[in-house]
Design a protein around this motif. Structure first.
Motif, PDB file in Angstrom:
ATOM      1  N   LYS B  25       1.015  -1.756  -0.427  1.00 19.90           N
ATOM      2  CA  LYS B  25       0.216   0.093   0.235  1.00 19.90           C
ATOM      3  C   LYS B  25       1.131   0.899   0.273  1.00 19.90           C
ATOM      4  CE  LYS B  25      -4.165   0.980   3.121  1.00 19.90           C
ATOM      5  NZ  LYS B  25      -4.643   1.402   4.220  1.00 19.90           N
ATOM      6  N   GLU B  26       1.917   1.377   0.988  1.00 20.83           N
ATOM      7  CA  GLU B  26       2.780   2.188   1.077  1.00 20.83           C
ATOM      8  C   GLU B  26       3.904   2.826  -0.068  1.00 20.83           C
ATOM      9  OE1 GLU B  26       4.775   3.629   4.741  1.00 20.83           O
ATOM     10  OE2 GLU B  26       6.626   2.449   3.991  1.00 20.83           O
ATOM     11  N   SER B  29       0.923   3.844  -2.864  1.00 18.34           N
ATOM     12  CA  SER B  29       0.835   5.596  -2.831  1.00 18.34           C
ATOM     13  C   SER B  29       2.290   6.417  -3.417  1.00 18.34           C
ATOM     14  CB  SER B  29       0.758   5.570  -2.031  1.00 18.34           C
ATOM     15  OG  SER B  29       1.096   6.096  -0.853  1.00 18.34           O
ATOM     16  N   LEU B  30       3.375   5.915  -2.736  1.00 17.94           N
ATOM     17  CA  LEU B  30       4.490   6.488  -3.124  1.00 17.94           C
ATOM     18  C   LEU B  30       4.994   6.564  -4.426  1.00 17.94           C
ATOM     19  CD1 LEU B  30       7.788   7.794  -2.098  1.00 17.94           C
ATOM     20  CD2 LEU B  30       8.988   4.647  -2.826  1.00 17.94           C
ATOM     21  N   ASP B  32       2.807   6.147  -7.234  1.00 18.40           N
ATOM     22  CA  ASP B  32       1.522   7.672  -7.308  1.00 18.40           C
ATOM     23  C   ASP B  32       2.029   8.488  -7.367  1.00 18.40           C
ATOM     24  OD1 ASP B  32      -0.059   6.318  -8.497  1.00 18.40           O
ATOM     25  OD2 ASP B  32      -1.439   6.581  -6.826  1.00 18.40           O
ATOM     26  N   ASP B  33       2.718   9.115  -6.074  1.00 19.11           N
ATOM     27  CA  ASP B  33       3.332  10.334  -6.120  1.00 19.11           C
ATOM     28  C   ASP B  33       4.427  11.072  -6.547  1.00 19.11           C
ATOM     29  OD1 ASP B  33       2.003  11.372  -3.376  1.00 19.11           O
ATOM     30  OD2 ASP B  33       2.759  10.204  -2.139  1.00 19.11           O
TER      31      ASP B  33
END
Lengths: 131, 332
Positions: B25-26, B29-30, B32-33
């Motif tokens: 999950k982390e 999101s990384l 994506d960022d």
């Protein structure tokens, strides 16, 4: 003719050796700088987390302030600091994307204060040594 | 984005199960960022994804950064001892199995010699693997048990008085002794697992060599216990190898293991089902008992069985006392 050639050849060889040595020095210096920076990463991270932040915003913020850390190093570091109890985290939705926000725990705050003190002493002492 | 999934998979498959979901999950999101920051509003292209993943680097290295526990089965502390024990066990086990089978083939030639040889090779390979597996398991357990000690030691304060004495020559355990012990254990294992049928009285009835076994066919039910005996013996010799010198702790460990060995031995060798109940009558039928013998062979056979157990007790006892005495003597 031969003598001149010999001198030229000698010169070229000397230059080649110097280039090799420069590269070697460069490599050593890079390694040592990496080692120096590694010790300061935790301090850098703790200094920014009195407000909740997610990992990538921290990468960018640190980079703007001249501390380069790649995400692949920072993310595992954040988890480790959380495991040690210095940070807390929570998943939050921002811009419709879930992100994990990290922030200092009470312990983390105390640890950071102590580390900051230690850092100032260290800078002072090292400066003293080098001047 | 298939590439992103593949990258995340390449990282998380190298991590402990319970961390995977969270780190996945982390990472998502990384990534994506990173993509959002790189593309500044436009849709990310495949090249952007590739660039971002390249920036994150080799998944193996990233996974290694996420893992902080130790990820080896047998650490540097024991590795060389492990190699020594492993080589000894595997080599002797392979050789012993080969010899055991060869004797079996010689005594009872199989119908197809080729099949017999194939069986022999299979037995040697499987024997070697068994040895490898058991030694590895034993050392992996030792690594985990002992590592706690090391961590505790690291936490308390060290003092100069803890420095070990430089051992005198007679305090040292020569590596060859435990290695010999391991070789004997392996021979014991092979003999009792593969060739127990061939321990007995041999005679020739003109047509070939025949054997009257001392042990019954039911002996094979006891093979797990024989393997247990073998494992404890190898454990004992490995402890000697690791310690390298006689200490009280080693003496206590040797004594404890010998007690276990003795209890298992008693369980095996005092059980009447283990022995061939018809040994004496078969001997008689083969005409090997002189007619003018005036003592009962049954009594002799029973005495021999008791003697065997007594011999085991004596061996284990002497070994334990020896280890304890040396341990106490050289610990002062």
């Amino acid at each position: 003719m031969t003598i001149v050639c010999g001198i030229q050849y000698n010169g070229v060889e000397k230059m080649a050796i110097e280039v090799v040595m420069m590269a070697e020095i460069e490599e050593i210096v890079n390694g040592l700088i990496l080692e120096l920076r590694r010790g300061t990463l935790i301090l850098s991270v703790l200094s920014r987390l009195d407000q909740p932040k997610y990992g990538y915003s921290l990468v960018q913020e640190l980079s703007e302030k001249g501390i380069e850390i790649d995400a692949g190093t920072l993310y595992p570091l954040l988890r480790r600091l959380e495991k040690q109890g210095l940070l807390e985290s929570s998943w939050e939705l921002a811009d419709s994307r879930p992100r994990r926000y990290y922030f200092l725990s009470e312990t983390g705050r105390q640890v950071y204060d102590r580390l900051r003190e230690e850092w100032r002493k260290l800078v002072f002492s090292i400066e003293n040594l080098m001047n | 984005m298939e590439l992103i999934d593949r990258y995340i998979y390449a990282v998380t498959k190298r991590l402990p199960l319970k961390q995977r979901e969270d780190i996945e999950k982390e990472l998502r999101s990384l990534i994506d960022d990173m993509l959002a920051s790189r593309c500044a509003g436009r849709e990310p292209l495949k090249e952007d994804v590739i660039a971002v993943l390249n920036e994150l680097g080799d998944p193996a290295i990233l996974a290694a950064k996420y893992r902080d526990d130790k990820c080896y089965l047998i650490g540097p502390e024991y590795f060389y001892t492990y190699l020594t024990v492993m080589k000894t066990v595997v080599i002797t086990l392979a050789a012993g199995t080969a010899i055991g089978h060869a004797i079996g083939i010689a005594l009872e030639p199989p119908e197809h010699v080729f099949a017999g040889i194939v069986e022999l090779i299979a037995a040697v390979v499987s024997g070697a693997f068994q040895g490898f597996a058991w030694v590895t398991i034993a050392f992996a357990v030792m690594e985990r048990v002992n590592n706690k000690d090391i961590q505790n030691v690291a936490k308390r304060k060290w003092s100069v008085s803890e420095l070990p004495k430089i051992p005198k020559k007679e305090e040292l355990i020569k590596p060859s002794d435990p290695i010999t012990g391991i070789v004997f254990s392996v021979v014991f294992l092979v003999v009792f697992c593969l060739a127990y049928r061939y321990i007995g009285a041999y005679f020739s009835d003109g047509g070939g060599i025949k054997v009257i076994p001392v042990f019954s066919e039911q002996f094979q039910n006891f093979i797990p216990l024989i393997i247990a005996l073998f494992c404890f013996s190898v454990l004992k010799e490995s402890l000697k190898l690791i310690a390298g010198r006689w200490t009280i702790n080693l003496g206590i460990a040797v004594t404890a293991i010998n007690i276990v060995l003795f209890v298992i031995s008693i369980a095996v060798f005092t059980n009447p089902n283990v022995w061939n109940g018809n040994f004496v009558s078969e001997l008689d039928a083969a005409g090997m008992v002189p007619a003018d013998l005036d003592i009962s062979l049954d009594t002799v056979f029973a005495g021999l069985r008791k003697g065997f157990v007594a011999l085991l007790a004596f061996t284990y006892g002497i070994d334990a006392i020896f280890a304890l005495v040396k341990g106490v003597k050289y610990s002062k």
